[in-house]
Design a protein around this motif. Structure first.
Motif, PDB file in Angstrom:
ATOM      1  N   PRO A 105       5.719   9.676  -2.006  1.00  0.00           N
ATOM      2  CA  PRO A 105       5.310   9.621  -0.388  1.00  0.00           C
ATOM      3  C   PRO A 105       4.264   8.385  -0.397  1.00  0.00           C
ATOM      4  CG  PRO A 105       5.613  11.722  -0.796  1.00  0.00           C
ATOM      5  CD  PRO A 105       5.825  11.180  -2.061  1.00  0.00           C
ATOM      6  N   GLY A 106       4.644   7.570   0.424  1.00  0.00           N
ATOM      7  CA  GLY A 106       3.576   6.299   0.536  1.00  0.00           C
ATOM      8  C   GLY A 106       3.890   5.026  -0.072  1.00  0.00           C
ATOM      9  N   GLY A 107       4.824   5.157  -1.302  1.00  0.00           N
ATOM     10  CA  GLY A 107       5.256   4.186  -1.989  1.00  0.00           C
ATOM     11  C   GLY A 107       4.379   3.908  -3.193  1.00  0.00           C
ATOM     12  N   THR A 108       3.841   4.952  -3.904  1.00  0.00           N
ATOM     13  CA  THR A 108       3.226   4.877  -5.123  1.00  0.00           C
ATOM     14  C   THR A 108       4.127   5.357  -6.118  1.00  0.00           C
ATOM     15  OG1 THR A 108       2.169   6.955  -4.808  1.00  0.00           O
ATOM     16  CG2 THR A 108       0.734   4.841  -4.411  1.00  0.00           C
ATOM     17  N   SER A 110       5.553   7.344  -9.234  1.00  0.00           N
ATOM     18  CA  SER A 110       5.109   8.925  -9.630  1.00  0.00           C
ATOM     19  C   SER A 110       4.724   8.674 -11.231  1.00  0.00           C
ATOM     20  CB  SER A 110       6.454   9.711  -9.911  1.00  0.00           C
ATOM     21  OG  SER A 110       6.848  10.016  -8.427  1.00  0.00           O
ATOM     22  N   LYS A 157      13.386   4.066   4.016  1.00  0.00           N
ATOM     23  CA  LYS A 157      12.499   4.649   3.565  1.00  0.00           C
ATOM     24  C   LYS A 157      11.272   3.402   3.052  1.00  0.00           C
ATOM     25  CE  LYS A 157      12.357   6.137  -0.610  1.00  0.00           C
ATOM     26  NZ  LYS A 157      12.488   6.845  -2.116  1.00  0.00           N
ATOM     27  N   PHE A 161       7.377   2.479   3.787  1.00  0.00           N
ATOM     28  CA  PHE A 161       6.486   2.490   2.404  1.00  0.00           C
ATOM     29  C   PHE A 161       5.623   1.177   2.356  1.00  0.00           C
ATOM     30  CE2 PHE A 161       8.663   6.169  -0.038  1.00  0.00           C
ATOM     31  CZ  PHE A 161       8.075   7.144   0.776  1.00  0.00           C
ATOM     32  N   LYS A 163       3.182  -0.495   3.332  1.00  0.00           N
ATOM     33  CA  LYS A 163       1.853  -0.415   2.931  1.00  0.00           C
ATOM     34  C   LYS A 163       1.341  -0.083   1.558  1.00  0.00           C
ATOM     35  CE  LYS A 163      -1.129   1.064   5.861  1.00  0.00           C
ATOM     36  NZ  LYS A 163      -1.852   2.096   7.315  1.00  0.00           N
ATOM     37  N   GLY A 164       2.070   0.433   0.852  1.00  0.00           N
ATOM     38  CA  GLY A 164       2.122   0.842  -0.508  1.00  0.00           C
ATOM     39  C   GLY A 164       2.305   0.017  -1.409  1.00  0.00           C
ATOM     40  N   SER A 193      12.855   0.923  11.373  1.00  0.00           N
ATOM     41  CA  SER A 193      11.693   1.616  10.356  1.00  0.00           C
ATOM     42  C   SER A 193      10.311   0.648  10.579  1.00  0.00           C
ATOM     43  CB  SER A 193      11.947   1.631   8.969  1.00  0.00           C
ATOM     44  OG  SER A 193      12.775   2.458   8.681  1.00  0.00           O
ATOM     45  N   ASN A 196       7.329   1.314  13.134  1.00  0.00           N
ATOM     46  CA  ASN A 196       6.509   2.313  12.798  1.00  0.00           C
ATOM     47  C   ASN A 196       5.201   1.792  13.417  1.00  0.00           C
ATOM     48  OD1 ASN A 196       4.285   3.059  10.616  1.00  0.00           O
ATOM     49  ND2 ASN A 196       5.581   4.692  10.777  1.00  0.00           N
ATOM     50  N   ASN A 198       1.751   2.200  12.664  1.00  0.00           N
ATOM     51  CA  ASN A 198       0.949   1.557  11.760  1.00  0.00           C
ATOM     52  C   ASN A 198       1.361   0.267  11.079  1.00  0.00           C
ATOM     53  OD1 ASN A 198      -0.930   3.835  12.092  1.00  0.00           O
ATOM     54  ND2 ASN A 198       0.470   5.270  10.427  1.00  0.00           N
TER      55      ASN A 198
END
Length: 442
Positions: A105-108, A110, A157, A161, A163-164, A193, A196, A198
């Protein structure tokens, strides 16, 4: 008279029948336990653990082997669909193809999973490369149609994301999205999307939209873009790419014109104008329905005209439509003319206030012609309406003569010209007499 022995026999037979029925009922009641066993089996299957690790390992390994050869990537993905569970791990698949691995979540990315360096985000940042990547996605979705919905959800999705991602990654994603929108691989509804809060507040949405619309228009044209936006109700929402304090036609126009997208800013301006016209027409009809004084209606209309930068020609069309929509018309042809004359006489001052120019008068004449043609019971009322408005100083003889000689519409042309013939002859004679009087006076 029955003997004791025969009574015992009947009694025994009755007991046997009861036992038999009871046994059969017990057998029937046991059947649901079989269903229960099958249900348990299904539930056990449903509890199969979601574990994308092995799936990711397989996709990453294949991409590392094919490298930057996108033709080979497409073939690998096509063949792998027969062995790997694309339906179950669609999100993982698209994450890897775009970002090189599963996204948190957020675009980083794993940290605990294998990644690949051969993905969209590590590719060269140019339109030609993005077109090649778009082909990879198109081939994959054409081959496995069930991925279509999952792919749209993935793009939605990824936009959330933004901003990430780095600026370069956002640019590549914007170009790819524009190309996919142009070839119809995804619907313009994914743009939701970008609204959004932000993303809008920090200017990410507007900057992303510039790159997206540039590639979309490059692939198609502004008319195609406009059609796709209208289809999903996004044509009137482009202003929402900016924060509330910057949500004006002027700011939008400058921002996108400076970015080289004048056709988009023109489209947005036109959409805002259409929206303003609809609102004005609705308000005018409500004022007329309430019976507000014409002075108030005129003052309000002039204020809205200035606010929305509407021309007098555009405004007179709105006023005519509002006036004619504010009454329930009689369906009988012989009665509707009388009703129309009475109604229009009431609003002649309003019409006069917005026909100060020759072009406005001509626009009104064309609207009257169109209205009478489209509403068949008004066909014979045309000439009487025009004469009424001439006598009320709404229409000038110059405008009527110009309409008659060259500016009329094709709709009902022969009928309306025939109706106006005698009145036009009278106008011409009056004009000639006036000129003759002036010459004698000189």
């Amino acid at each position: 008279t029955p003997t004791l022995a025969s009574l015992h026999l009947v009694h025994n037979r009755f007991l046997s029948a009861l036992i038999s029925v009871s046994f059969m009922n017990n057998q029937k009641q046991q059947k649901p336990t079989l269903t229960g066993q099958r249900f348990k089996t299904r539930k056990r299957d449903e509890k199969e653990r979601f574990d994308p690790t092995q799936f990711q390992e397989s996709i990453v390994q294949g991409l590392n082997q094919t490298g930057t050869d996108l033709e080979a990537v497409a073939k690998f993905l096509d063949a792998s669909g027969a062995k790997l569970d694309y339906r179950r791990y669609a999100e993982t698949l698209f994450d890897i193809l775009v970002a090189g691995g599963m996204l948190a979540p957020g675009g980083t990315l794993s940290d605990d999973m294998t990644r690949t360096e051969f993905c969209l985000f590590t590719a060269q940042e140019d339109l030609e490369t993005m077109q090649a990547y778009a082909q990879v996605f198109n081939k994959l979705i054409r081959r496995y149609k069930y991925l279509e919905k999952g792919f749209e959800e993935e793009i939605k999705k990824l936009l959330l994301f933004l901003k990430g991602f780095t600026e370069s990654e956002r640019n590549k994603l914007a170009m790819l999205t524009g190309i996919l929108l142009a070839n119809g691989s995804i619907s313009a509804s994914i743009l939701i999307s970008l609204y959004n809060e932000n993303l809008v507040k920090e200017g990410v949405s507007a900057a992303f939209a510039v790159k997206l619309f540039k590639s979309w228009i490059h692939e198609k044209d502004i008319n195609s873009v406009a059609g796709s936006l209208r289809k999903v109700g996004m044509d009137n929402r482009l202003m929402e790419l900016f924060p509330a304090n910057k949500r004006s036609c002027e700011h939008f126009s400058k921002y996108f014109t400076d970015a080289g997208l004048k056709e988009l800013s023109d489209f947005a301006r036109n959409q805002q104008s259409i929206g303003a016209r609809k609102e004005l027409q609705k308000e005018l009809q409500e004022m007329m329905a309430r019976g507000d004084p014409q002075k108030e209606i005129i003052a309000f209309t002039k204020e809205e005209m200035k606010k929305a930068s509407l021309s007098e020609q555009a405004l007179i069309s709105i006023i005519w439509t509002s006036v004619m929509s504010s009454v329930e018309w009689n369906k009988k042809e012989e009665l509707v003319t009388e009703q129309a004359i009475k109604h229009l006489k009431q609003y002649s001052d309003l019409l006069k206030a917005f026909t100060s120019q020759g072009l406005s008068e001509l626009s009104l004449l064309l609207k009257i012609q169109e209205y009478c043609y489209d509403n068949i019971h008004f066909m014979k009322a045309f000439q009487k309406i025009v004469v009424l408005l001439y006598k009320a100083d709404v229409l000038s003889e110059e405008a009527i003569l110009k309409w008659y000689s060259e500016a009329h519409l094709a709709k009902g042309k022969s009928v309306f010209l025939e109706q106006m013939k005698k009145f036009v002859e009278w106008l011409k004679n009056a004009e000639e007499e006036s000129e003759s009087d002036e010459e004698e006076a000189d």
